[in-house]
Write a protein that holds these residues in place. Structure first.
Motif, PDB file in Angstrom:
ATOM      1  N   GLU A 557      52.072  33.091  36.687  1.00 32.85           N
ATOM      2  CA  GLU A 557      52.809  31.963  36.215  1.00 32.85           C
ATOM      3  C   GLU A 557      52.359  30.769  37.047  1.00 32.85           C
ATOM      4  O   GLU A 557      52.364  29.577  36.265  1.00 32.85           O
ATOM      5  N   PHE A 558      52.035  31.066  38.196  1.00 32.73           N
ATOM      6  CA  PHE A 558      51.746  29.838  38.970  1.00 32.73           C
ATOM      7  C   PHE A 558      50.352  29.426  38.677  1.00 32.73           C
ATOM      8  O   PHE A 558      50.020  28.172  38.653  1.00 32.73           O
ATOM      9  N   MET A 559      49.520  30.456  38.486  1.00 32.67           N
ATOM     10  CA  MET A 559      48.158  29.952  37.973  1.00 32.67           C
ATOM     11  C   MET A 559      47.861  29.363  36.701  1.00 32.67           C
ATOM     12  O   MET A 559      46.739  28.928  36.431  1.00 32.67           O
ATOM     13  N   LYS A 560      48.816  29.642  35.885  1.00 26.02           N
ATOM     14  CA  LYS A 560      48.863  28.924  34.298  1.00 26.02           C
ATOM     15  C   LYS A 560      48.682  27.481  34.613  1.00 26.02           C
ATOM     16  O   LYS A 560      47.911  26.782  33.840  1.00 26.02           O
ATOM     17  N   GLN A 565      40.226  25.545  36.323  1.00 24.79           N
ATOM     18  CA  GLN A 565      39.905  25.117  37.913  1.00 24.79           C
ATOM     19  C   GLN A 565      39.193  26.125  38.486  1.00 24.79           C
ATOM     20  O   GLN A 565      39.549  27.253  38.308  1.00 24.79           O
ATOM     21  N   GLU A 566      38.505  25.671  39.448  1.00 24.89           N
ATOM     22  CA  GLU A 566      37.636  26.501  40.341  1.00 24.89           C
ATOM     23  C   GLU A 566      38.217  26.560  41.715  1.00 24.89           C
ATOM     24  O   GLU A 566      38.817  25.679  42.384  1.00 24.89           O
ATOM     25  N   PHE A 567      38.086  27.811  42.181  1.00 24.40           N
ATOM     26  CA  PHE A 567      38.503  28.195  43.669  1.00 24.40           C
ATOM     27  C   PHE A 567      37.601  29.111  44.432  1.00 24.40           C
ATOM     28  O   PHE A 567      36.830  29.881  43.903  1.00 24.40           O
ATOM     29  N   LEU A 636      51.023  36.321  30.802  1.00 26.85           N
ATOM     30  CA  LEU A 636      52.326  36.728  31.198  1.00 26.85           C
ATOM     31  C   LEU A 636      52.828  37.824  30.784  1.00 26.85           C
ATOM     32  O   LEU A 636      53.604  38.704  31.485  1.00 26.85           O
ATOM     33  N   SER A 637      52.663  38.110  29.427  1.00 32.53           N
ATOM     34  CA  SER A 637      53.138  39.444  29.095  1.00 32.53           C
ATOM     35  C   SER A 637      52.527  40.517  29.602  1.00 32.53           C
ATOM     36  O   SER A 637      53.095  41.741  29.911  1.00 32.53           O
ATOM     37  N   LYS A 638      51.335  40.373  29.622  1.00 29.51           N
ATOM     38  CA  LYS A 638      50.587  41.552  30.505  1.00 29.51           C
ATOM     39  C   LYS A 638      50.513  41.402  32.121  1.00 29.51           C
ATOM     40  O   LYS A 638      49.951  42.268  32.858  1.00 29.51           O
ATOM     41  N   ARG A 639      51.011  40.398  32.549  1.00 28.03           N
ATOM     42  CA  ARG A 639      50.898  40.277  34.127  1.00 28.03           C
ATOM     43  C   ARG A 639      49.248  40.050  34.441  1.00 28.03           C
ATOM     44  O   ARG A 639      49.304  40.915  35.365  1.00 28.03           O
ATOM     45  N   GLN A 640      48.513  39.239  33.916  1.00 27.81           N
ATOM     46  CA  GLN A 640      47.083  39.475  34.141  1.00 27.81           C
ATOM     47  C   GLN A 640      46.523  38.361  33.998  1.00 27.81           C
ATOM     48  O   GLN A 640      46.627  36.981  33.354  1.00 27.81           O
ATOM     49  N   LEU A 641      45.564  37.975  35.216  1.00 28.39           N
ATOM     50  CA  LEU A 641      44.850  36.808  35.383  1.00 28.39           C
ATOM     51  C   LEU A 641      43.587  37.168  35.265  1.00 28.39           C
ATOM     52  O   LEU A 641      42.910  38.369  35.733  1.00 28.39           O
TER      53      LEU A 641
END
Length: 686
Positions: A557-560, A565-567, A636-641
């Protein structure tokens, strides 16, 4: 009498066994029986009203032919994994059906019109299973809450709890039972307890805590020693065996801590009122009281029921400031307690405890529970002070009970045990650590612990710190509850149990009850102790899975907010299908897949080196390496980044992606910068 064998038929026999029903997405069932090498196949028509995850009794038709799989039919569900489900309402004229939202096959529920509780057609709801007996074609349910689509965040957290088998609320009957409990302190009860109300006593907890389950008292003795009491909320005084309240506490077995809420083991009246050791109130406690020298030597230990009166409620931050400035309210006893705690800690490590430390990551949330910041918290002296005295009390209780025998046998008791590292995990780790110059002495368990501590001390601040700490933790066994006491390897204790958090852990309630029986010499041996220990260990594991899922949801949710962007990141894990990366700034983990890397090379997993290696170029992505990533998807539904590897020159300086020499110190620095000025919003458990 001998049975005749019939020509052309295989002999078979039936037996009834107990196990966990696992239903695949295809609908086929498998009963997993502890100790059995093979699962028992159960076909969909033979589930007999059991759901996925239930503990079932299954009648096995075991063929005497060795090459055939065992098959069986469920006799009944001995224990439900969950009784609440999330899904949608489908209305009819005079009743409704509930369609569960689950990857596993679950039948529709019948909901009577008077059990809809205001739910409308197609609304997302939580339904409780009321009954499903032999006369009922479908499960009978009732709506317990309606999930509003505009509050997606709240719905997601509730789904996580329900998936893990934790009810969202307490039944009316339970709350009615709690309402009858009286807070009054009676003279009769005081006469059965040691009175500590006139001795300086205080609590130290997170700033937003409401359930204070431990307090510390301290006073000087005439012989020059100190009397220090560890006082724990006497939950067993209110929660009696055989009551409905005790039953639901056992079923839950633990509180669950999600980023924006606590799902408690006990109703709020117990956890936040009756048992909470609030300041300026007389409270019943169960205590471990120690006579201690200024060299931290334990001269005497007393265990028993007490009554206390907390003089003050401190937060961790307040106590930390007092320790650092050596000034403030009750600063002399607090500084003294801290010095003693440091000596206890040093002695523990000297005796074989392993000094693993971890960084706590929490979310700063807005009023709707949406993450707006990340807070990285480190364990400071104030936390370690409380930790050491809680460990002292837990160890003292376990040591006392371990000496009590009935017919020369130890009494059934829920020890907290931690086994030695698994050789299969330890040996590859030792070989990997050697590549960085860290050697391990494997000739006995204490030598292994000493080697771990030496490595953990020497690796501080070095590029390989993160990977060796994380891999070192993964070599460790999981701590569990059991009546077979083998000690706690990680803490270096021969005897250990959980005594200090009965508000949030059921094993602590069991420990209190058994301890009181031992003190009164009125033992009631629990023949089901191993079963109870296993249940509590299972529930603890499910709670941890729910907590990880909740944190993962908040990360996504936060990284949406940062798509594209790059990190800078650190590789936190590798697998044949890709590598995981944790961002340095946010501590949010996502995956870079092998499929996305295929444009650069054909990467294969090198298990011994914890790395993905390119077959043509030799390019290596090893756990602990610094990399640059771009956030490409947040589901979000898969809780996956999903992350993408960035090949350009990174902020770390070297243009060689994945180069292991890059400095990883920035990870801690970034976290400390992020922490300043941020406020925590969810209670942290001890």
């Amino acid at each position: 009498m001998h049975k005749k064998k019939t020509a052309g038929k295989k002999s078979s026999q039936t037996s009834i066994v107990k196990g966990k029903l696992d239903i695949s997405k295809s609908g086929m069932g498998y009963v997993i029986v502890e100790g059995n090498d093979k699962d028992i196949i159960v076909r969909p028509n033979d589930f007999n009203r059991a759901f996925h995850g239930d503990i079932v009794r299954v009648q096995v038709n075991s063929s005497l032919s060795k090459d055939k799989r065992l098959e069986g039919k469920v006799v009944d569900a001995a224990e439900r994994k969950q009784t609440e489900f999330i899904g949608n309402i489908q209305m009819s004229k005079s009743f409704a059906f509930f369609i569960p939202a689950s990857e596993k096959p679950i039948p529709d529920f019948y909901i009577a019109a008077d059990k809809l509780n205001g739910a409308q057609d197609n609304e997302r709801v939580v339904v409780k299973l009321v009954s499903w007996d032999k006369t009922e074609k479908k499960p009978i349910g009732e709506v317990v809450s309606i999930l509003k689509s505009e509050d997606e965040n709240d719905m997601a957290m509730k789904e996580i709890l329900i998936e893990a088998g934790f009810p969202l609320a307490f039944d009316k009957e339970v709350l009615a039972e709690v309402k009858k409990l009286q807070p009054n302190i009676s003279r009769e009860e005081i006469s059965k307890r040691k009175d500590y109300r006139d001795i300086l006593t205080f609590t130290i907890d997170p700033v937003d805590a409401k359930d204070f389950d431990d307090a510390i008292s301290i006073r000087n003795l005439d012989n020059g020693n100190y009397e220090i009491g560890v006082h724990i909320a006497d939950v067993s005084h209110f929660v009696k065996p055989g009551t409905l309240l005790d039953k639901i506490a056992y079923e839950r077995a633990t509180s669950v801590y999600l980023p924006d809420r606590v799902n408690p083991m006990l109703p709020e009246k117990i956890s936040n009122e009756l048992c909470s050791l609030r300041p300026h109130e007389d409270k019943y406690t169960f205590s471990a009281v120690f006579q201690i020298t200024n060299r931290a030597e334990i001269k005497h230990t007393w265990l028993g029921r007490t009554i206390i009166h907390s003089n003050h409620r401190f937060s961790y931050d307040e106590v930390q400031e007092i320790i650092e400035k050596k000034d403030g309210l009750h600063h002399k006893p607090i500084v003294l307690l801290n010095e003693l705690a440091k000596k206890f800690r040093a002695e523990r490590f000297k005796e074989g405890a392993i000094n693993f430390s971890s960084t706590e990551v929490r979310f700063e949330l807005d009023e709707k529970g949406k993450p707006i910041g990340i807070i990285v918290k480190e364990s400071k002296d104030a936390h370690k002070l409380i930790e050491e005295f809680m460990l002292l009390a837990n160890r003292a209780v376990a040591s006392y009970v371990s000496k009590i025998k009935v017919n020369k046998e130890p009494i059934p008791f829920p020890y907290r045990i931690h086994d030695t590292p698994d050789d299969e995990k330890l040996k590859p780790f030792v070989a990997f650590a050697k590549k960085f110059g860290y050697t391990f002495d494997l000739h006995d368990e204490r030598a292994v612990a000493a080697s771990f501590n030496k490595m953990l001390k020497e690796v501080q601040g070095k590029p390989e710190q993160h990977v060796l700490e994380q891999l070192g933790i993964r070599t460790m066994s999981k701590a569990v509850y059991t009546s077979s006491n083998i000690g706690h390897y990680g803490l270096g204790f021969e005897h250990y149990c959980h005594f200090t958090s009965p508000i949030r852990r059921y094993p602590d309630v069991m420990v209190h009850r058994i301890l009181q029986q031992c003190l009164e010499k009125d033992l009631k041996l629990d023949k089901k102790m191993d079963e109870r220990c296993k249940h509590c260990s299972d529930r603890e594991r499910k709670a941890m899975e729910a907590e990880r899922a909740g944190n993962k949801y908040k990360q996504v949710e936060f990284m949406k907010n940062y798509l594209g962007q790059e990190f800078d990141g650190i590789i936190s894990g590798v697998a044949s299908f890709g590598f995981f990366v944790e961002t340095v700034l946010h501590k949010c983990e996502g995956m870079v897949t092998v499929r996305d890397l295929s444009a650069y090379d054909d990467f294969r997993l090198d298990e011994a080196d914890y790395a993905l290696v390119g077959l043509r170029t030799g390019q290596k992505f090893r756990m602990g390496d610094a990399v640059r990533i771009k956030v490409v998807a947040a589901n979000l539904s898969k809780r996956q980044l999903d992350y993408e590897w960035v090949t350009e020159k990174t902020a770390g300086g070297s243009g060689e992606p994945g180069k292991k020499g890059r400095d990883v110190k920035g990870k801690v620095q970034a976290g400390n910068k992020l922490k300043s000025g941020a406020k925590a919003t969810c209670k942290k458990k001890k």
